[in-house]
Motif scaffolding. Structure first.
Motif, PDB file in Angstrom:
ATOM      1  N   ALA A  16     -35.642  30.396-109.862  1.00 57.03           N
ATOM      2  CA  ALA A  16     -36.452  30.464-108.640  1.00 57.03           C
ATOM      3  C   ALA A  16     -37.945  30.372-108.941  1.00 57.03           C
ATOM      4  O   ALA A  16     -38.698  29.748-108.190  1.00 57.03           O
ATOM      5  N   ILE A  17     -38.389  30.969-110.036  1.00 57.05           N
ATOM      6  CA  ILE A  17     -39.817  31.009-110.358  1.00 57.05           C
ATOM      7  C   ILE A  17     -40.236  29.856-111.262  1.00 57.05           C
ATOM      8  O   ILE A  17     -41.302  29.250-111.071  1.00 57.05           O
ATOM      9  N   CYS A  18     -39.406  29.517-112.224  1.00 60.35           N
ATOM     10  CA  CYS A  18     -39.786  28.488-113.202  1.00 60.35           C
ATOM     11  C   CYS A  18     -39.421  27.073-112.766  1.00 60.35           C
ATOM     12  O   CYS A  18     -40.058  26.111-113.195  1.00 60.35           O
ATOM     13  N   ASN A  19     -38.390  26.957-111.931  1.00 60.92           N
ATOM     14  CA  ASN A  19     -37.977  25.631-111.441  1.00 60.92           C
ATOM     15  C   ASN A  19     -37.687  25.669-109.940  1.00 60.92           C
ATOM     16  O   ASN A  19     -36.557  25.398-109.504  1.00 60.92           O
ATOM     17  N   PRO A  20     -38.688  26.020-109.141  1.00 63.69           N
ATOM     18  CA  PRO A  20     -38.448  26.194-107.703  1.00 63.69           C
ATOM     19  C   PRO A  20     -37.960  24.935-106.987  1.00 63.69           C
ATOM     20  O   PRO A  20     -37.183  25.026-106.030  1.00 63.69           O
ATOM     21  N   LEU A  21     -38.393  23.757-107.439  1.00 65.68           N
ATOM     22  CA  LEU A  21     -37.991  22.512-106.775  1.00 65.68           C
ATOM     23  C   LEU A  21     -36.509  22.198-107.009  1.00 65.68           C
ATOM     24  O   LEU A  21     -35.893  21.478-106.210  1.00 65.68           O
ATOM     25  N   LEU A  22     -35.966  22.702-108.093  1.00 63.21           N
ATOM     26  CA  LEU A  22     -34.551  22.456-108.413  1.00 63.21           C
ATOM     27  C   LEU A  22     -33.663  23.637-108.059  1.00 63.21           C
ATOM     28  O   LEU A  22     -32.463  23.618-108.341  1.00 63.21           O
TER      29      LEU A  22
ATOM     30  N   TYR B  63     -36.873  36.602-118.550  1.00 70.78           N
ATOM     31  CA  TYR B  63     -38.138  37.221-118.167  1.00 70.78           C
ATOM     32  C   TYR B  63     -39.304  36.787-119.051  1.00 70.78           C
ATOM     33  O   TYR B  63     -40.460  36.821-118.603  1.00 70.78           O
ATOM     34  N   ILE B  64     -39.043  36.390-120.258  1.00 71.35           N
ATOM     35  CA  ILE B  64     -40.122  35.828-121.087  1.00 71.35           C
ATOM     36  C   ILE B  64     -40.656  34.551-120.438  1.00 71.35           C
ATOM     37  O   ILE B  64     -41.879  34.368-120.296  1.00 71.35           O
ATOM     38  N   PHE B  65     -39.749  33.668-120.022  1.00 68.05           N
ATOM     39  CA  PHE B  65     -40.164  32.435-119.352  1.00 68.05           C
ATOM     40  C   PHE B  65     -40.789  32.721-117.987  1.00 68.05           C
ATOM     41  O   PHE B  65     -41.721  32.030-117.562  1.00 68.05           O
ATOM     42  N   ILE B  66     -40.277  33.736-117.299  1.00 71.55           N
ATOM     43  CA  ILE B  66     -40.852  34.110-116.001  1.00 71.55           C
ATOM     44  C   ILE B  66     -42.290  34.573-116.171  1.00 71.55           C
ATOM     45  O   ILE B  66     -43.192  34.144-115.442  1.00 71.55           O
ATOM     46  N   PHE B  67     -42.551  35.446-117.144  1.00 73.83           N
ATOM     47  CA  PHE B  67     -43.898  35.961-117.376  1.00 73.83           C
ATOM     48  C   PHE B  67     -44.851  34.843-117.790  1.00 73.83           C
ATOM     49  O   PHE B  67     -46.017  34.820-117.363  1.00 73.83           O
ATOM     50  N   ILE B  68     -44.366  33.931-118.626  1.00 72.20           N
ATOM     51  CA  ILE B  68     -45.210  32.802-119.038  1.00 72.20           C
ATOM     52  C   ILE B  68     -45.581  31.950-117.831  1.00 72.20           C
ATOM     53  O   ILE B  68     -46.740  31.539-117.676  1.00 72.20           O
ATOM     54  N   THR B  69     -44.612  31.693-116.968  1.00 73.18           N
ATOM     55  CA  THR B  69     -44.860  30.892-115.766  1.00 73.18           C
ATOM     56  C   THR B  69     -45.808  31.599-114.815  1.00 73.18           C
ATOM     57  O   THR B  69     -46.722  30.978-114.254  1.00 73.18           O
ATOM     58  N   VAL B  70     -45.610  32.918-114.633  1.00 67.35           N
ATOM     59  CA  VAL B  70     -46.474  33.688-113.722  1.00 67.35           C
ATOM     60  C   VAL B  70     -47.909  33.703-114.232  1.00 67.35           C
ATOM     61  O   VAL B  70     -48.869  33.579-113.444  1.00 67.35           O
ATOM     62  N   LEU B  71     -48.109  33.842-115.538  1.00 68.54           N
ATOM     63  CA  LEU B  71     -49.459  33.875-116.111  1.00 68.54           C
ATOM     64  C   LEU B  71     -50.190  32.549-115.940  1.00 68.54           C
ATOM     65  O   LEU B  71     -51.432  32.512-115.935  1.00 68.54           O
ATOM     66  N   LYS B  72     -49.442  31.459-115.789  1.00 69.23           N
ATOM     67  CA  LYS B  72     -50.058  30.149-115.607  1.00 69.23           C
ATOM     68  C   LYS B  72     -50.531  29.925-114.174  1.00 69.23           C
ATOM     69  O   LYS B  72     -51.286  28.976-113.913  1.00 69.23           O
TER      70      LYS B  72
ATOM     71  N   GLY C 283     -50.964  34.426-105.807  1.00 62.54           N
ATOM     72  CA  GLY C 283     -49.790  33.657-106.227  1.00 62.54           C
ATOM     73  C   GLY C 283     -49.023  34.361-107.321  1.00 62.54           C
ATOM     74  O   GLY C 283     -47.790  34.376-107.315  1.00 62.54           O
ATOM     75  N   ARG C 284     -49.759  34.942-108.279  1.00 59.22           N
ATOM     76  CA  ARG C 284     -49.101  35.679-109.354  1.00 59.22           C
ATOM     77  C   ARG C 284     -48.374  36.903-108.804  1.00 59.22           C
ATOM     78  O   ARG C 284     -47.260  37.206-109.217  1.00 59.22           O
ATOM     79  N   TYR C 285     -49.040  37.595-107.874  1.00 61.13           N
ATOM     80  CA  TYR C 285     -48.426  38.796-107.279  1.00 61.13           C
ATOM     81  C   TYR C 285     -47.157  38.435-106.512  1.00 61.13           C
ATOM     82  O   TYR C 285     -46.125  39.106-106.631  1.00 61.13           O
ATOM     83  N   LYS C 286     -47.204  37.351-105.742  1.00 59.16           N
ATOM     84  CA  LYS C 286     -46.051  36.923-104.957  1.00 59.16           C
ATOM     85  C   LYS C 286     -44.887  36.530-105.859  1.00 59.16           C
ATOM     86  O   LYS C 286     -43.727  36.881-105.595  1.00 59.16           O
ATOM     87  N   ALA C 287     -45.201  35.811-106.944  1.00 61.14           N
ATOM     88  CA  ALA C 287     -44.153  35.379-107.868  1.00 61.14           C
ATOM     89  C   ALA C 287     -43.525  36.573-108.582  1.00 61.14           C
ATOM     90  O   ALA C 287     -42.304  36.657-108.718  1.00 61.14           O
TER      91      ALA C 287
END
Length: 315
Positions: free
Chosen positions: A126-132, A219-228, A234-238
């Motif tokens: 949902a967070i790292c690949n929202p379009l897919l 969650y490692i990938f989620i945190f990396i995506t959120v930090l970007k 936007g970060r708070y919502k994600a």
């Protein structure tokens, strides 16, 4: 099968529960009864709310409805017997019901741990690949994932239960706990426990390693995506979309790891009982609150349901 030269029906387990603290048994009964009632209403209510509200027909809530079902089942496997031994003098449980309680409890625990992993993967997509997201987390795939976690939970339960069935027990066995928990059952066996302990060690660690790897990697990938994400909003919502799940995962796995890190010595039995209470009774009550405390759609559905009687009364 025979246990130490006796039939299964001759083997009896005595659940001590909190009998060494008789002055608090009645208060504990009332507390646990209230907690169990909240657990039943909260989890079954969540299942109903998710089913009747079209806004909640998403993969996240599909998994959450099964989490609520597992919490209800797990609590119902353990709590009624606990309530019984707190108010009656007869604390015995025969061999078959004891093993059955353990088997159902293992099924719920293992299934829930892998379900939490599936929910972590859902948040990752949902967070790292929202379009897919719609394509990856299709209804068919979600059903397959849930079917897989239930199947694996049942398989592990059969393996663990079978490993206990090869043990021998004397006629009367005192379990220093309020449920037929693995370490408590193992401690009263009169036969060699090496095979049983090896089986449990291998599969318990395998399950923990797999589930934690999925959760931590997600969650490692989620945190990396959120930090970007550049904007703070936007970060708070994600992050808020997975905050509840992260809280639930931390409590669930943290308590589980702590429980099985405690040595089964005489001095640690009280700590084991308290931790088991939190794990089997409190967590199933907390999950509906953790996952839905700030959810607007859930609050709106509850509000509508509670307003119906008022409208009928005013009419």
């Amino acid at each position: 099968m025979r246990n130490a030269g006796q039939n299964e029906s001759d083997v009896i387990f005595i659940l001590l529960g909190f009998s060494d603290y008789p002055e608090i048994e009645i208060p504990l009964f009332l507390i646990f009864l209230v907690i169990y009632m909240i657990t039943v209403v909260g989890n079954l209510g969540m299942i109903v709310i998710i089913r009747i509200n079209p806004k909640l027909h998403s993969p996240m809530y599909f998994f959450l409805s099964h989490l609520s079902f597992l919490d209800f089942c797990y609590s119902s496997v353990v709590t009624p017997k606990l309530l019984q031994i707190l108010v009656v003098e007869d604390r015995t449980i025969t061999f078959a019901p004891c093993i059955a309680q353990y088997s159902f409890a293992v099924t719920c625990v293992v299934t829930e741990s892998f379900l939490l992993s599936a929910m972590a993967y859902d948040r990752f997509v949902a967070i790292c690949n929202p379009l897919l997201y719609i394509i990856v987390m299709s209804q068919k795939r979600c059903i397959l994932m849930v079917t897989a976690v239930y199947t694996w939970g049942i398989i592990i339960s059969i393996i663990f239960t079978s490993s206990l069935l090869i043990l021998s027990f004397s006629g009367t066995n005192i379990i220093n706990n309020f449920s037929c928990e693995y370490s408590a059952i193992l401690s009263v066996s009169v036969s060699d426990k090496h095979v049983t302990e090896t089986i449990f060690f291998i599969f318990a660690n395998l399950n923990t390693l797999v589930t934690l790897t999925i959760v931590l990697t997600s969650y490692i990938f989620i945190f990396i995506t959120v930090l970007k994400i550049k904007s703070a909003s936007g970060r708070y919502k994600a992050f808020s979309t997975c905050a509840s799940h992260l809280t639930g995962v931390t409590i669930f796995f943290g308590t589980l790891l702590f429980l099985y890190c405690v040595p089964s010595s005489k001095g640690s039995w009280l700590l084991i009982r308290v931790t088991t209470v939190f794990y089997t009774i409190v967590i199933p009550m907390l999950n509906p609150l953790i996952y839905n405390l700030r959810n607007k759609d859930v609050k709106e559905t509850i509000k509508k349901l509670t307003e119906v009687p008022t409208r009928w009364h005013s009419g």
